[in-house]
Design a protein around this motif. Structure first.
Motif, mmCIF file in Angstrom:
data_model
loop_
_atom_site.group_PDB
_atom_site.id
_atom_site.type_symbol
_atom_site.label_atom_id
_atom_site.label_comp_id
_atom_site.label_asym_id
_atom_site.label_seq_id
_atom_site.Cartn_x
_atom_site.Cartn_y
_atom_site.Cartn_z
ATOM 1 N N LYS A 15 0.818 -1.220 -0.081
ATOM 2 C CA LYS A 15 0.021 -0.079 -0.028
ATOM 3 C C LYS A 15 0.953 1.269 0.046
ATOM 4 O O LYS A 15 1.901 1.307 0.830
ATOM 5 N N GLY A 16 0.412 2.192 -0.896
ATOM 6 C CA GLY A 16 1.130 3.380 -1.026
ATOM 7 C C GLY A 16 2.424 3.410 -2.049
ATOM 8 O O GLY A 16 3.005 4.395 -2.387
ATOM 9 N N ALA A 17 2.819 2.191 -2.573
ATOM 10 C CA ALA A 17 3.894 2.148 -3.380
ATOM 11 C C ALA A 17 3.445 2.537 -4.869
ATOM 12 O O ALA A 17 1.955 2.289 -5.167
ATOM 13 N N PRO A 18 4.011 2.936 -5.754
ATOM 14 C CA PRO A 18 3.574 3.114 -6.998
ATOM 15 C C PRO A 18 3.374 1.828 -7.886
ATOM 16 O O PRO A 18 3.857 0.592 -7.729
ATOM 17 N N VAL A 19 2.558 1.791 -8.727
ATOM 18 C CA VAL A 19 2.162 0.440 -9.510
ATOM 19 C C VAL A 19 2.323 1.000 -11.065
ATOM 20 O O VAL A 19 1.816 1.818 -11.331
ATOM 21 N N GLU A 20 2.763 -0.060 -11.729
ATOM 22 C CA GLU A 20 2.693 -0.066 -13.246
ATOM 23 C C GLU A 20 2.230 -1.327 -13.842
ATOM 24 O O GLU A 20 3.272 -2.444 -13.475
ATOM 25 N N LEU A 21 1.251 -1.492 -14.487
ATOM 26 C CA LEU A 21 0.863 -2.660 -15.099
ATOM 27 C C LEU A 21 1.001 -2.586 -16.343
ATOM 28 O O LEU A 21 0.737 -1.620 -17.336
ATOM 29 N N LYS A 22 1.926 -3.560 -17.062
ATOM 30 C CA LYS A 22 2.591 -3.275 -18.375
ATOM 31 C C LYS A 22 1.558 -3.952 -19.556
ATOM 32 O O LYS A 22 0.842 -5.042 -19.257
ATOM 33 N N CYS A 23 1.447 -3.391 -20.305
ATOM 34 C CA CYS A 23 0.774 -3.753 -21.616
ATOM 35 C C CYS A 23 1.419 -3.261 -22.756
ATOM 36 O O CYS A 23 1.685 -2.168 -23.151
ATOM 37 N N ASN A 24 1.669 -4.492 -23.745
ATOM 38 C CA ASN A 24 2.258 -4.083 -25.025
ATOM 39 C C ASN A 24 1.168 -4.785 -26.096
ATOM 40 O O ASN A 24 0.583 -5.764 -25.893
ATOM 41 N N TYR A 25 1.246 -4.043 -27.401
ATOM 42 C CA TYR A 25 0.323 -4.472 -28.143
ATOM 43 C C TYR A 25 1.039 -4.703 -29.776
ATOM 44 O O TYR A 25 2.037 -4.056 -29.871
ATOM 45 N N SER A 26 0.369 -5.486 -30.297
ATOM 46 C CA SER A 26 0.973 -5.652 -31.943
ATOM 47 C C SER A 26 -0.252 -5.432 -32.730
ATOM 48 O O SER A 26 -1.224 -6.211 -32.944
ATOM 49 N N TYR A 27 -0.055 -4.284 -33.690
ATOM 50 C CA TYR A 27 -1.079 -3.772 -34.370
ATOM 51 C C TYR A 27 -0.630 -2.656 -35.256
ATOM 52 O O TYR A 27 -0.032 -1.918 -34.834
ATOM 53 N N PHE A 76 0.130 5.998 -5.911
ATOM 54 C CA PHE A 76 0.145 5.328 -4.718
ATOM 55 C C PHE A 76 -0.952 4.269 -4.623
ATOM 56 O O PHE A 76 -2.141 4.533 -4.670
ATOM 57 N N ALA A 77 -0.684 3.047 -4.561
ATOM 58 C CA ALA A 77 -1.676 2.017 -4.656
ATOM 59 C C ALA A 77 -2.416 1.809 -3.226
ATOM 60 O O ALA A 77 -1.770 2.035 -2.264
ATOM 61 N N GLN A 78 -3.490 1.629 -3.434
ATOM 62 C CA GLN A 78 -4.545 1.146 -2.286
ATOM 63 C C GLN A 78 -5.031 -0.140 -2.378
ATOM 64 O O GLN A 78 -4.972 -0.782 -3.196
ATOM 65 N N GLU A 79 -5.229 -0.728 -1.028
ATOM 66 C CA GLU A 79 -5.743 -2.001 -0.966
ATOM 67 C C GLU A 79 -6.918 -2.453 -1.829
ATOM 68 O O GLU A 79 -7.053 -3.403 -2.438
ATOM 69 N N GLU A 80 -7.846 -1.397 -1.924
ATOM 70 C CA GLU A 80 -9.033 -1.578 -2.784
ATOM 71 C C GLU A 80 -8.856 -1.561 -4.266
ATOM 72 O O GLU A 80 -9.547 -1.841 -5.155
ATOM 73 N N ASP A 81 -7.365 -1.474 -4.530
ATOM 74 C CA ASP A 81 -6.968 -1.564 -6.178
ATOM 75 C C ASP A 81 -6.732 -3.140 -6.388
ATOM 76 O O ASP A 81 -6.582 -3.367 -7.427
ATOM 77 N N SER A 82 -6.959 -3.806 -5.569
ATOM 78 C CA SER A 82 -6.204 -5.313 -5.876
ATOM 79 C C SER A 82 -7.539 -6.040 -6.569
ATOM 80 O O SER A 82 -8.592 -5.983 -6.403
ATOM 81 N N ALA A 83 -7.057 -6.460 -7.717
ATOM 82 C CA ALA A 83 -8.084 -6.985 -8.724
ATOM 83 C C ALA A 83 -7.337 -7.606 -9.903
ATOM 84 O O ALA A 83 -5.791 -7.616 -9.803
ATOM 85 N N MET A 84 -8.213 -8.005 -10.825
ATOM 86 C CA MET A 84 -7.327 -8.592 -12.203
ATOM 87 C C MET A 84 -7.564 -7.518 -13.188
ATOM 88 O O MET A 84 -8.748 -6.939 -13.192
#
Lengths: 109, 111
Positions: A15-27, A76-84
């Motif tokens: 909690k409180g740490a930065p978050v980066e979810l990666k996504c790359n695309y091919s198009y 700043f990540a929050q616990e409620e951000d936990s998800a897919m």
């Protein structure tokens, strides 16, 4: 081939740490890109789309055409951000969403 | 609020049975979709429909068929269920903005 790649199956942060979810695309054309989120026991829903340039729940995502990426970030990540989280692409004028494999975000207290 | 409903949350069927999964949307959307959701594979498109009685194959149509007799209803049919069709099935409808609205899902187990 049109493809969306999310290289991380699981991302675990405190909690409180930065978050980066990666996504790359091919198009080869001009894509329309989305992030969808599924919280526990809830239905899949749109989080944000690149065309709107909004910040939703503190998340932002910038389309980088040079790197063909659309990473999702939050300072700043929050616990409620936990998800897919799923990154998705619509090739021009098709209406068909192409999804990545999904990343589970786990925010620890 | 857009509502997409699916007929069952959980289903258990035997190998070889014919299975019907129903989806209804109340926003007059023309485009509707069926996906299956499997861990590590994301969502994969089975079939979609862009109008009544119109349908197109998605990426994994084998073993499935669909029916769209009315605009609000899109049905997925497993002609002869097999164990490898055990999965979560998601229905979605799409607005003109390309935003897709999802149903709650049907978890199908084929034994």
């Amino acid at each position: 081939a049109q493809r969306v790649t999310q290289p991380e199956k699981l991302l675990s942060v405190f909690k409180g740490a930065p978050v980066e979810l990666k996504c790359n695309y091919s198009y080869s054309g001009s894509p329309e890109l989305f992030w969808y989120v599924q919280y526990s026991r809830q239905r899949l829903q749109l989080l944000l789309r690149h065309i709107s340039r909004e910040s939703i729940k503190g998340f932002t995502a910038d389309l980088n055409k040079g790197e063909t990426s659309f990473h999702l970030k939050k300072p700043f990540a929050q616990e409620e951000d936990s998800a897919m989280y799923y990154c998705a692409l619509i090739p021009s004028n098709t209406g068909k969403l192409i999804f990545g494999q999904g990343t589970t975000l786990q925010v620890k207290p | 609020d857009v509502k997409v409903t699916q007929s069952s949350r959980y289903l258990v069927k035997r190998t070889g049975e014919k299975v019907f999964l129903e989806c209804v949307q109340d926003m007059d959307h023309e485009n509707m979709f069926w996906y299956r959701q499997d861990p590590g594979l994301g969502l994969r498109l089975i079939y979609f429909s862009y109008d009544v009685k119109m349908k197109e194959k998605g990426d994994i149509p084998e073993g499935y068929s669909v029916s769209r007799e009315k605009k609000e209803r899109f049905s997925l049919i497993l002609e002869s269920a097999s164990t490898n069709q055990t999965s979560m099935y998601l229905c979605a409808s799409m607005a003109a903005s390309y935003e897709q609205y999802f149903g709650p899902g049907t978890r199908l187990t084929v034994t």
